[in-house]
Each structure stands twice: as C-alpha cells, then as structure tokens.
Design an enzyme around this catalytic site. Structure first.
Site, PDB file in Angstrom:
ATOM      1  CD  GLU A  55      16.243 -91.554-110.762  1.00 56.66           C
ATOM      2  OE1 GLU A  55      17.154 -91.514-109.813  1.00 56.66           O
ATOM      3  OE2 GLU A  55      15.250 -92.132-110.409  1.00 56.66           O
ATOM      4  CD  GLU A 153      17.091 -94.067-105.394  1.00 55.28           C
ATOM      5  OE1 GLU A 153      16.244 -94.506-105.611  1.00 55.28           O
ATOM      6  OE2 GLU A 153      17.748 -93.412-106.255  1.00 55.28           O
TER       7      GLU A 153
END
Length: 180
Positions: A55, A153
């Site tokens: 990521e 998130e």
C-alpha cells in the site's frame, strides 16, 4: 512474517498487508532490500495461497514511509509478477499522493487486491465534507470490475454506529444497519 501467515491461516484470512516501513532518505540499497523481502514473502504466500498487499501511503499521514508512490508500487508488482502480490488501493492515500482517481482506478484495477476508503483531508466517513465524491468512486470501482470487500479505514466523525449511516444514505443494503 511466519507468525503473520500462521495467524492469517488460523483466521481464514486470504490477504495480508505487507508494510514497508519508514526510511529517511531511500537509496538503491533500500530498493533492493524491499524487492528481496517481497520475493521471499511471495514464495511463502504462493505456497499458502494468501495474497500479500502493498500500500502506498501519503507523506502527510506517515512521513518518510518507503512505499509512498503508486508508480513505485506498480513497478515492483509488475517486476515480481506473482498473482500473490497485489496492490492495496486506498482511495484516501491515492487522492493525497497523486489525485486523478478516475483514470488511476482504471489503470491499476488489474493489480488491485483490496480497496480501502476514507474522506480527504480528515480521514472521516465517505459522506463527510471533503475532496472525494464516493458515490462516484463506488460506481467507478464497480465499472472497473472490483466486486470484493471495501475496507472502511476511517475515523468516525462521532460514533461508530452513527458513522455507518452513510451506507444507507448511499443506498447500500446491510441487514445489521437496517435494524437500527
């Protein structure tokens, strides 16, 4: 890493996030070490039938994070060329790293293993004021062929349950929310 794999298997998880760590001033040695570490990980991931996710994280949320570029992430994924190494496409980070969400989703989708969301700039729910039109983004993701889970998130603006009401407001059905 072995413990992470063991826990993932015990939980039935098919994907894990492989963090890159922070580096003050990246060098070629960091690049080579990162690649070697991912090559090591991919051998285990392939054997265990688990997907590793890398990521890119923006410099505002995590200064000096090594994996801070989608171009760099794509390059290493293509270089390693394994079905067990994919991109975690966090729309929050994408907007802050490079913007151009519409084109980037289409360009990267074949490398994406997981999507996460949060509103920019305050990392709240997708329906809070901010830079991203998530109803549009969800439509883009669907048209690009993404039909897997989307990670939430974000930091709820108030409470967790209040923070999930956007799902109904965006016309998504969820039986646990419809009871509230």
């Amino acid at each position: 890493f072995d413990l992470t794999i063991e826990i993932a298997k015990a939980l039935g998880a098919t994907k894990i996030h492989i963090m890159a760590g922070k580096v003050e001033e990246p060098t070629m040695l960091n690049d080579k070490t990162y690649e070697a570490n991912l090559l090591y990980a991919v051998k285990i991931l392939e054997k265990e039938n688990i997907v590793g996710l890398i990521e890119p994280i923006n410099k505002y949320s995590l200064p000096n994070y090594y994996m801070n570029s989608y171009k760099k992430a794509l390059s290493i994924i293509q270089q390693i060329n394994s079905a067990n190494l994919k991109l975690m496409l966090d729309i929050f980070h994408l907007q802050q790293i490079q913007g151009d969400i519409s084109h980037t989703i289409n360009e990267l989708m074949k490398y994406v293993g997981h999507v996460q969301i949060a509103q920019v700039p305050n990392r709240n729910e997708p329906d809070t004021p901010g830079e991203i039109n998530y109803e549009y983004v969800f439509d883009l993701l669907e048209k690009a062929g993404y039909h897997d889970w989307i990670g939430l998130e974000y930091k709820p603006h108030t409470t967790t349950m209040e923070g999930l009401k956007w799902i109904k407001n965006f016309n998504y059905k969820n039986d646990t929310l419809s009871n509230n």
